[in-house]
Design a protein around this motif. Structure first.
Motif, PDB file in Angstrom:
ATOM      1  N   THR A  24      14.400  39.707 -20.521  1.00 29.68           N
ATOM      2  CA  THR A  24      13.858  38.231 -20.736  1.00 29.68           C
ATOM      3  C   THR A  24      14.585  37.307 -19.919  1.00 29.68           C
ATOM      4  O   THR A  24      15.416  37.328 -19.894  1.00 29.68           O
ATOM      5  N   ARG A  27      13.283  30.186 -19.686  1.00 33.76           N
ATOM      6  CA  ARG A  27      12.417  29.288 -18.847  1.00 33.76           C
ATOM      7  C   ARG A  27      12.557  27.750 -19.129  1.00 33.76           C
ATOM      8  O   ARG A  27      12.495  26.809 -18.321  1.00 33.76           O
ATOM      9  N   GLU A  28      13.101  27.480 -20.361  1.00 35.28           N
ATOM     10  CA  GLU A  28      13.408  26.120 -20.808  1.00 35.28           C
ATOM     11  C   GLU A  28      14.119  26.183 -22.153  1.00 35.28           C
ATOM     12  O   GLU A  28      14.094  26.858 -22.957  1.00 35.28           O
ATOM     13  N   VAL A  39      12.456  28.380 -24.657  1.00 37.26           N
ATOM     14  CA  VAL A  39      11.342  29.048 -24.404  1.00 37.26           C
ATOM     15  C   VAL A  39      11.722  30.258 -23.362  1.00 37.26           C
ATOM     16  O   VAL A  39      12.411  30.087 -22.359  1.00 37.26           O
ATOM     17  N   VAL A  40      11.295  31.492 -23.731  1.00 37.40           N
ATOM     18  CA  VAL A  40      11.597  32.698 -23.089  1.00 37.40           C
ATOM     19  C   VAL A  40      10.204  33.482 -22.576  1.00 37.40           C
ATOM     20  O   VAL A  40       9.286  33.131 -22.988  1.00 37.40           O
ATOM     21  N   GLU A  41      10.549  33.991 -21.335  1.00 39.31           N
ATOM     22  CA  GLU A  41       9.531  34.915 -20.639  1.00 39.31           C
ATOM     23  C   GLU A  41       9.930  36.386 -20.683  1.00 39.31           C
ATOM     24  O   GLU A  41      11.045  36.811 -20.117  1.00 39.31           O
ATOM     25  N   ASP A  42       8.981  37.223 -21.049  1.00 40.55           N
ATOM     26  CA  ASP A  42       9.121  38.516 -21.062  1.00 40.55           C
ATOM     27  C   ASP A  42       8.844  39.128 -19.595  1.00 40.55           C
ATOM     28  O   ASP A  42       7.767  38.845 -18.904  1.00 40.55           O
ATOM     29  N   SER A  47       4.405  37.229 -20.692  1.00 49.04           N
ATOM     30  CA  SER A  47       4.315  36.145 -21.807  1.00 49.04           C
ATOM     31  C   SER A  47       5.471  35.384 -22.020  1.00 49.04           C
ATOM     32  O   SER A  47       6.436  35.944 -22.232  1.00 49.04           O
ATOM     33  N   ARG A  48       5.116  34.300 -22.795  1.00 47.28           N
ATOM     34  CA  ARG A  48       6.075  33.287 -23.041  1.00 47.28           C
ATOM     35  C   ARG A  48       5.913  33.178 -24.526  1.00 47.28           C
ATOM     36  O   ARG A  48       4.948  32.948 -25.241  1.00 47.28           O
ATOM     37  N   ARG A  49       7.159  32.690 -24.979  1.00 48.11           N
ATOM     38  CA  ARG A  49       7.081  32.423 -26.446  1.00 48.11           C
ATOM     39  C   ARG A  49       8.438  31.378 -26.695  1.00 48.11           C
ATOM     40  O   ARG A  49       9.543  31.204 -25.714  1.00 48.11           O
ATOM     41  N   THR A  50       8.233  30.461 -27.915  1.00 44.07           N
ATOM     42  CA  THR A  50       9.417  29.574 -28.085  1.00 44.07           C
ATOM     43  C   THR A  50      10.071  30.012 -29.189  1.00 44.07           C
ATOM     44  O   THR A  50       9.434  30.671 -30.387  1.00 44.07           O
TER      45      THR A  50
END
Length: 148
Positions: A24, A27-28, A39-42, A47-50
């Motif tokens: 992972t 990203r932010e 904010v992470v990205e697989d 896919s991104r999730r907070t």
């Protein structure tokens, strides 16, 4: 996996309020006065999730990214760059080429090429140490250039 890394992972995995996210990328970082979320990205799906978070621990340096070096510089059994006396020994045992055998403390098996921080075999793996080693490497590189 080194014994130290195994110990750290075991300790961290037992914490109920910690989520380990392999593969992972961050990203932010979100928050006004302090960290509130990440904010992470697989890396596989994109896919991104907070994720709500008040703290963040980033563990890097456990696996060196030295494959691109090929056979240019001598590495230890775990892929970390040999420097100083270890690089001298690599030259002496014939696993590295040599124009001269004496190595500066951060110098690799190739004269004039230096390694610092997490990539260096025997490094203490701390940011402050890497910064200090970087400053030393600049000085050593300049001395190396002036002595030729």
């Amino acid at each position: 996996m080194s014994a130290c890394r195994g110990y750290l992972i075991d300790q961290i995995e037992r914490l109920p309020n910690v989520e380990i996210m392999l593969g992972t990328e961050i990203r932010e970082l979100l928050g006004d006065q302090a960290l509130e979320a990440v904010v992470v990205e697989d890396g596989q799906t994109g896919s991104r999730r907070t994720v709500e978070a008040r703290a963040l621990f980033v563990f890097i340096g456990a696996a060196p990214c030295t494959g691109w070096l090929g056979a240019l510089i001598d590495l230890d059994d775990h892929g970390f760059v040999k420097t100083g006396i270890d690089a001298e020994r690599a030259v002496a045992d014939g696993s590295a080429s040599e124009a001269y055998a004496r190595r500066a403390v951060l110098e690799t098996s190739q004269p004039g090429i230096f390694a610092v921080g997490d990539v260096r075999s025997g490094s203490v793996r701390r940011v402050a140490s890497a910064v200090g080693e970087g400053a030393m490497a600049i000085r050593l590189a300049l001395e190396s250039m002036n002595s030729r």
